[in-house]
Design an enzyme around this catalytic site. Structure first.
Site, PDB file in Angstrom:
ATOM      1  NE  ARG A  20      40.048   6.919 -53.823  1.00 57.27           N
ATOM      2  CZ  ARG A  20      39.042   7.136 -52.879  1.00 57.27           C
ATOM      3  NH1 ARG A  20      39.551   7.230 -51.587  1.00 57.27           N
ATOM      4  NH2 ARG A  20      37.934   6.552 -53.257  1.00 57.27           N
ATOM      5  CB  SER A 106      37.488  10.973 -54.304  1.00 55.19           C
ATOM      6  OG  SER A 106      36.202  11.215 -53.327  1.00 55.19           O
ATOM      7  CE  LYS A 116      34.478   8.159 -56.178  1.00 52.44           C
ATOM      8  NZ  LYS A 116      33.767   9.123 -55.355  1.00 52.44           N
ATOM      9  CG  ASP A 240      33.518  15.083 -52.781  1.00 54.20           C
ATOM     10  OD1 ASP A 240      32.824  15.575 -53.454  1.00 54.20           O
ATOM     11  OD2 ASP A 240      34.191  13.903 -52.622  1.00 54.20           O
ATOM     12  CG  ASP A 242      34.113  12.842 -56.613  1.00 52.77           C
ATOM     13  OD1 ASP A 242      33.715  13.133 -55.410  1.00 52.77           O
ATOM     14  OD2 ASP A 242      33.687  11.557 -56.826  1.00 52.77           O
ATOM     15  CG  ASP A 244      31.127  11.504 -54.424  1.00 54.36           C
ATOM     16  OD1 ASP A 244      31.748  12.191 -53.548  1.00 54.36           O
ATOM     17  OD2 ASP A 244      31.310  10.331 -55.030  1.00 54.36           O
ATOM     18  CG  HIS A 327      29.044   9.540 -50.203  1.00 53.70           C
ATOM     19  ND1 HIS A 327      29.285   9.620 -51.294  1.00 53.70           N
ATOM     20  CD2 HIS A 327      30.151   9.132 -49.325  1.00 53.70           C
ATOM     21  CE1 HIS A 327      30.587   9.460 -51.531  1.00 53.70           C
ATOM     22  NE2 HIS A 327      30.988   9.115 -50.129  1.00 53.70           N
TER      23      HIS A 327
END
Length: 460
Positions: A20, A106, A116, A240, A242, A244, A327
């Protein structure tokens, strides 16, 4: 775009669970190319690698660069398109790919992006990510002429999620994608579910014009809360950037955090699988662990980090896992990866078959007093040393301590936690007590321990 020779990544971008950085500063298309090429080089077996991307403005060119890197290492790239990170995970599983790379920032600000990765259907993290840096620094790449093909997965992904919906009473639901990568999948999903659905910020827009796409921050749920109240919804669901991680508001406008939601999902899983192992991270409330045991399940506390949780699920055969961060991992009827859209469908199916509302379920849970995550600035070099020092003092004092991830200390007042963040230069704390006085004592104990190691805690 073929490039050869050593490549050095900015040292800040290779992290524990992902890569990132800031676009054009710490992370460039040259880095993206090198990530694709080193990832393919490091694969022990041949085979295709799936590539997906989120809705950030930089993502299309980053995806192009990753694909070029894979191809120059002789690897086939299967381009699954724009969508949430779980769609990439899904593609790797159903296509039997050798690996996967998701271009995603993300929930970070718009100027960030990242990657990822998966090796086969397994998480790719820790030393795996550091090894990419070693391969790039040596310029020791595989060489070849790989192909690439488009394999859009959105329709297949949404269809698969819907398979596990349990029909029942009609619900009125507000949905908020935060203009993130889950927007199109969310809209398609809602259009095929029974009940009434109100969509917010479903248009994918990498500038995130309405609010930041992080549902763990209460301010980011204010718009959703307002719609739930104005429209009389049973609940509101947020994602969020992305897709997940999940956030949920009940019909009374109250946020249900990850550990509270896990009680609901655990009841569903344990009804069909008595005695199943269910994992929650070390930051979760004791209420969750007690409730899992009360419902006949086997609770397991584990380390924070989505890759670490996935690895522990595979090791133990756990059927459900969750983190406070949102998550959520289902393995009873699904693949065991974190998928907020799938978690939403399982939540709606559970509520559709129960007579009580989500607000009623929340109200019926014990409500201990707890702090939010407490963050104490601490250097990278020092943060793990501090936790070791605290653990040694606690052992000398004969305290009741779990050292799964940092130290989680139980007392007659409740518990407190101190751990080193895997992703930032901070120590992370949390306290949970049965009474206000007890919570104050727990906070004082935590503060005293970090102060004893030379860290001055902020007011909390």
């Amino acid at each position: 775009m073929s490039r050869s020779g050593p490549h050095r990544f900015d040292p800040t971008i290779l992290r524990e669970y992902d890569i990132r950085g800031i676009v054009g500063d710490t992370l460039t298309t040259d880095d993206a190319y090198a990530i694709g090429r080193t990832f393919a080089t490091g694969l022990e077996s041949g085979g295709a690698v799936c590539v997906g991307y989120d809705g950030r403005l930089s993502s299309p060119e980053m995806e192009e660069a990753v694909v070029a890197g894979l191809n120059d290492a002789g690897t086939e790239a299967v381009r699954v398109g724009l969508g949430p990170t779980p769609m990439l995970y899904f593609a790797v599983n159903v296509l039997g790919a050798a690996g996967g790379i998701m271009v995603s920032g993300s929930h970070n600000p718009p100027e960030y992006t990242g990657f990822k990765m998966m090796r086969g259907a397994k998480p790719f993290y820790g030393d795996d990510i550091l090894n990419l840096g070693r391969i790039a620094a040596a310029g020791d790449y595989a060489d070849g002429s790989g192909t690439n093909r488009a394999e859009p997965m959105l329709e297949r992904y949404v269809t698969r999620i819907l398979q596990d919906y349990t029909p029942g009473r009609a619900l009125k639901v507000a949905w908020d994608a935060g203009n993130g990568a889950a927007g199109e999948a969310m809209a398609l999903l809602a259009s095929r579910l029974p009940g009434e659905h109100i969509l917010l910020n479903e248009t994918i827009d990498g500038t995130f014009p309405v609010h930041h796409p992080d549902p763990t921050v209460p301010e980011n749920l204010e718009q959703l809360r307002g719609v739930v109240a104005a429209e009389g919804c049973d609940l509101g669901i947020a994602f969020d950037g992305d897709g997940d991680r999940i956030g949920v508001i009940d019909g009374a406008g109250e946020i249900l955090w990850g550990d509270q939601l896990m009680v609901v999902w655990s009841a569903d899983v344990l009804k069909a699988n008595p005695g199943a192992t269910i994992i929650a991270d070390v930051k979760a409330s004791q209420v969750l662990f007690d409730k899992i045991a009360e419902m006949g399940g086997t609770p397991l506390m584990w380390r924070t980090g989505h890759s670490l949780i996935k690895a522990k699920m595979a090791e133990t055969g756990a059927l459900l896992s969750g983190e406070m961060s949102g998550h959520i991992f289902f393995a009873d009827r699904y693949f065991g990866f974190d998928d907020a859209l799938y978690a939403a469908v399982r939540l709606l199916g559970t509520l559709a078959t129960r007579t009580e509302s989500l607000a009623d379920i929340r109200a019926g849970l014990p409500h201990p007093l707890n702090t939010p995550e407490l963050r104490f600035p601490c250097s990278e070099a020092r943060k793990f040393e501090v936790v070791t020092e605290v653990a040694a003092r606690l052992a000398e004092a004969g305290a009741e301590v779990s050292d799964i991830d940092g130290v989680r200390v139980r007392t007659e007042d409740g518990w407190w936690l101190l751990r080193a963040s895997n992703t930032q230069d901070v120590l992370v704390g949390r306290c949970e007590g049965d009474t206000a006085e007890g919570l104050d004592r727990l906070k004082a104990a935590l503060a005293a321990q970090v102060r004893a190691s030379g860290i001055e805690p902020p007011e909390f």
